[in-house]
Design a protein around this motif. Structure first.
Motif, PDB file in Angstrom:
ATOM      1  N   ALA A   1       0.837  -1.198   0.000  1.00  0.00           N
ATOM      2  CA  ALA A   1       0.000   0.000   0.000  1.00  0.00           C
ATOM      3  C   ALA A   1       0.874   1.250   0.000  1.00  0.00           C
ATOM      4  O   ALA A   1       2.076   1.207   0.281  1.00  0.00           O
ATOM      5  N   ALA A   2       0.281   2.361  -0.313  1.00  0.00           N
ATOM      6  CA  ALA A   2       0.996   3.635  -0.324  1.00  0.00           C
ATOM      7  C   ALA A   2       1.372   4.023   1.098  1.00  0.00           C
ATOM      8  O   ALA A   2       0.755   3.569   2.063  1.00  0.00           O
ATOM      9  N   PRO A   3       2.417   4.863   1.275  1.00  0.00           N
ATOM     10  CA  PRO A   3       2.813   5.273   2.625  1.00  0.00           C
ATOM     11  C   PRO A   3       1.653   5.914   3.374  1.00  0.00           C
ATOM     12  O   PRO A   3       0.942   6.769   2.847  1.00  0.00           O
ATOM     13  N   GLY A   4       1.457   5.483   4.586  1.00  0.00           N
ATOM     14  CA  GLY A   4       0.382   6.010   5.404  1.00  0.00           C
ATOM     15  C   GLY A   4      -0.956   5.353   5.172  1.00  0.00           C
ATOM     16  O   GLY A   4      -1.924   5.693   5.862  1.00  0.00           O
ATOM     17  N   GLN A   5      -1.038   4.448   4.220  1.00  0.00           N
ATOM     18  CA  GLN A   5      -2.291   3.764   3.935  1.00  0.00           C
ATOM     19  C   GLN A   5      -2.242   2.333   4.488  1.00  0.00           C
ATOM     20  O   GLN A   5      -1.185   1.701   4.505  1.00  0.00           O
ATOM     21  N   PRO A   6      -3.368   1.813   4.968  1.00  0.00           N
ATOM     22  CA  PRO A   6      -3.374   0.443   5.500  1.00  0.00           C
ATOM     23  C   PRO A   6      -3.182  -0.575   4.382  1.00  0.00           C
ATOM     24  O   PRO A   6      -3.572  -0.341   3.231  1.00  0.00           O
ATOM     25  N   HIS A   7      -2.570  -1.689   4.723  1.00  0.00           N
ATOM     26  CA  HIS A   7      -2.390  -2.770   3.760  1.00  0.00           C
ATOM     27  C   HIS A   7      -3.736  -3.447   3.483  1.00  0.00           C
ATOM     28  O   HIS A   7      -4.622  -3.476   4.331  1.00  0.00           O
ATOM     29  N   PHE A   8      -3.851  -3.959   2.299  1.00  0.00           N
ATOM     30  CA  PHE A   8      -5.074  -4.663   1.932  1.00  0.00           C
ATOM     31  C   PHE A   8      -4.678  -5.957   1.224  1.00  0.00           C
ATOM     32  O   PHE A   8      -3.510  -6.176   0.898  1.00  0.00           O
ATOM     33  N   ALA A   9      -5.625  -6.813   1.002  1.00  0.00           N
ATOM     34  CA  ALA A   9      -5.365  -8.120   0.401  1.00  0.00           C
ATOM     35  C   ALA A   9      -6.205  -8.294  -0.856  1.00  0.00           C
ATOM     36  O   ALA A   9      -7.343  -7.851  -0.922  1.00  0.00           O
ATOM     37  N   LEU A  10      -5.593  -8.890  -1.863  1.00  0.00           N
ATOM     38  CA  LEU A  10      -6.292  -9.243  -3.084  1.00  0.00           C
ATOM     39  C   LEU A  10      -6.724 -10.696  -3.010  1.00  0.00           C
ATOM     40  O   LEU A  10      -5.951 -11.561  -2.584  1.00  0.00           O
ATOM     41  N   HIS A  11      -7.932 -10.959  -3.419  1.00  0.00           N
ATOM     42  CA  HIS A  11      -8.458 -12.319  -3.396  1.00  0.00           C
ATOM     43  C   HIS A  11      -8.460 -12.868  -4.815  1.00  0.00           C
ATOM     44  O   HIS A  11      -9.082 -12.303  -5.715  1.00  0.00           O
ATOM     45  N   VAL A  12      -7.740 -13.955  -5.024  1.00  0.00           N
ATOM     46  CA  VAL A  12      -7.649 -14.594  -6.333  1.00  0.00           C
ATOM     47  C   VAL A  12      -8.334 -15.954  -6.243  1.00  0.00           C
ATOM     48  O   VAL A  12      -7.987 -16.775  -5.383  1.00  0.00           O
ATOM     49  N   ARG A  13      -9.276 -16.205  -7.116  1.00  0.00           N
ATOM     50  CA  ARG A  13      -9.990 -17.463  -7.109  1.00  0.00           C
ATOM     51  C   ARG A  13      -9.095 -18.578  -7.648  1.00  0.00           C
ATOM     52  O   ARG A  13      -8.271 -18.359  -8.544  1.00  0.00           O
ATOM     53  N   SER A  14      -9.286 -19.769  -7.107  1.00  0.00           N
ATOM     54  CA  SER A  14      -8.495 -20.913  -7.559  1.00  0.00           C
ATOM     55  C   SER A  14      -8.750 -21.218  -9.027  1.00  0.00           C
ATOM     56  O   SER A  14      -7.843 -21.629  -9.755  1.00  0.00           O
ATOM     57  N   ARG A  15      -9.977 -20.993  -9.487  1.00  0.00           N
ATOM     58  CA  ARG A  15     -10.304 -21.249 -10.883  1.00  0.00           C
ATOM     59  C   ARG A  15      -9.497 -20.346 -11.804  1.00  0.00           C
ATOM     60  O   ARG A  15      -9.106 -20.759 -12.906  1.00  0.00           O
ATOM     61  N   ALA A  16      -9.206 -19.115 -11.355  1.00  0.00           N
ATOM     62  CA  ALA A  16      -8.403 -18.211 -12.171  1.00  0.00           C
ATOM     63  C   ALA A  16      -6.960 -18.705 -12.286  1.00  0.00           C
ATOM     64  O   ALA A  16      -6.340 -18.606 -13.351  1.00  0.00           O
ATOM     65  N   ILE A  17      -6.442 -19.254 -11.196  1.00  0.00           N
ATOM     66  CA  ILE A  17      -5.088 -19.809 -11.239  1.00  0.00           C
ATOM     67  C   ILE A  17      -5.042 -21.015 -12.161  1.00  0.00           C
ATOM     68  O   ILE A  17      -4.117 -21.173 -12.973  1.00  0.00           O
ATOM     69  N   GLU A  18      -6.040 -21.868 -12.055  1.00  0.00           N
ATOM     70  CA  GLU A  18      -6.098 -23.046 -12.916  1.00  0.00           C
ATOM     71  C   GLU A  18      -6.198 -22.648 -14.391  1.00  0.00           C
ATOM     72  O   GLU A  18      -5.526 -23.232 -15.250  1.00  0.00           O
ATOM     73  N   ASP A  19      -7.031 -21.650 -14.683  1.00  0.00           N
ATOM     74  CA  ASP A  19      -7.184 -21.201 -16.067  1.00  0.00           C
ATOM     75  C   ASP A  19      -5.882 -20.636 -16.614  1.00  0.00           C
ATOM     76  O   ASP A  19      -5.546 -20.857 -17.790  1.00  0.00           O
ATOM     77  N   ALA A  20      -5.148 -19.891 -15.774  1.00  0.00           N
ATOM     78  CA  ALA A  20      -3.890 -19.302 -16.239  1.00  0.00           C
ATOM     79  C   ALA A  20      -2.869 -20.380 -16.590  1.00  0.00           C
ATOM     80  O   ALA A  20      -2.190 -20.305 -17.627  1.00  0.00           O
ATOM     81  N   ILE A  21      -2.759 -21.395 -15.750  1.00  0.00           N
ATOM     82  CA  ILE A  21      -1.804 -22.471 -16.028  1.00  0.00           C
ATOM     83  C   ILE A  21      -2.251 -23.284 -17.237  1.00  0.00           C
ATOM     84  O   ILE A  21      -1.439 -23.657 -18.102  1.00  0.00           O
ATOM     85  N   GLU A  22      -3.547 -23.570 -17.337  1.00  0.00           N
ATOM     86  CA  GLU A  22      -4.048 -24.346 -18.470  1.00  0.00           C
ATOM     87  C   GLU A  22      -3.841 -23.595 -19.788  1.00  0.00           C
ATOM     88  O   GLU A  22      -3.460 -24.200 -20.799  1.00  0.00           O
ATOM     89  N   THR A  23      -4.088 -22.286 -19.788  1.00  0.00           N
ATOM     90  CA  THR A  23      -3.933 -21.499 -21.015  1.00  0.00           C
ATOM     91  C   THR A  23      -2.494 -21.520 -21.500  1.00  0.00           C
ATOM     92  O   THR A  23      -2.230 -21.627 -22.706  1.00  0.00           O
ATOM     93  N   GLU A  24      -1.545 -21.427 -20.568  1.00  0.00           N
ATOM     94  CA  GLU A  24      -0.137 -21.427 -20.962  1.00  0.00           C
ATOM     95  C   GLU A  24       0.319 -22.801 -21.442  1.00  0.00           C
ATOM     96  O   GLU A  24       1.113 -22.907 -22.380  1.00  0.00           O
ATOM     97  N   LEU A  25      -0.191 -23.856 -20.813  1.00  0.00           N
ATOM     98  CA  LEU A  25       0.236 -25.196 -21.204  1.00  0.00           C
ATOM     99  C   LEU A  25      -0.386 -25.658 -22.515  1.00  0.00           C
ATOM    100  O   LEU A  25       0.264 -26.326 -23.321  1.00  0.00           O
ATOM    101  N   ILE A  26      -1.644 -25.320 -22.740  1.00  0.00           N
ATOM    102  CA  ILE A  26      -2.309 -25.781 -23.955  1.00  0.00           C
ATOM    103  C   ILE A  26      -1.707 -25.136 -25.193  1.00  0.00           C
ATOM    104  O   ILE A  26      -1.853 -25.659 -26.315  1.00  0.00           O
TER     105      ILE A  26
END
Length: 210
Positions: free
Chosen positions: A105-130
């Protein structure tokens, strides 16, 4: 042992028991033994249409024992609970629904978290391998805990593919990039390879001359 193997084993055992039980009831209910002149042994469960499936002697054999009623209640209860556990295990997903990635996060701003779905990770790996010329089909599953995910990949290769080169590409390519993108120290992976059957070339039919 994979979930698919366990499911097949359970279904095979249950199906076999139902098939045997149904065959015994059908043979006795249709009076097949008498028509065929077969005399079953005295301990046979059902021999004629008039005979009950469970005789009075069998139902009351151990009713005077102290252990009978607890066992008679516990065994059906365990069967029902086991069936419900198996049913709910099929409904839930085998891996995490998603991963939380810490983002700067920017200085003075609280940290936050990004939520990534497992299906998105699977799709990314499948797209690169295929996209690899040696890969004919790919299936990727993300399993494990949300903080310790695991990647399970099944590849079907074209005939004559360079397996060693593909394994090295898999380790240093999509899996390594996924690990860095997720900010993980390690990303365990399992790779299963299968070679596709070569397609038979179609032969042209020679026209018949009449």
């Amino acid at each position: 042992m994979s979930r698919r193997t366990v499911n097949r084993a359970i279904l095979a055992v249950v199906g076999l028991l139902l098939l045997v039980g149904g065959a015994l009831v059908l043979l006795g209910g249709l009076d097949v033994y008498r028509h065929l002149g077969i005399t079953p042994p005295h301990w046979w469960p059902l021999t004629s249409p008039e005979q009950p499936v469970v005789s009075a002697t069998s139902r009351t054999r151990w009713t005077d024992r102290d252990w009978w009623w607890p066992v008679a209640i516990a065994v059906p209860a365990l069967v029902v609970l086991g069936g419900l556990w198996w049913l709910f295990s099929q409904l839930r997903r085998g891996g995490p629904a998603g991963l939380d990635l810490p983002s700067p996060a920017a200085p003075g701003q609280p940290h936050f978290a990004l939520h990534v779905r497992s299906r998105a990770i699977e799709d990314a790996i499948e797209t690169e391998l295929i996209a690899h010329p040696a890969v004919d089909r790919v299936t990727v599953r993300v399993t494990g805990a949300a903080r310790r995910p695991e990647v399970h990949t099944a590849l079907r290769l074209v005939p004559g593919a360079d397996t060693a080169a593909l394994i090295d590409t898999y380790r240093t390519g999509p899996v390594e990039r996924a690990r860095r993108s997720l900010g993980l120290a390690a990303l365990p992976s399992e790779l299963r390879l299968r070679v596709a059957r070569p397609r038979k070339a179609r032969t042209k039919k020679t026209p018949r001359v009449r």
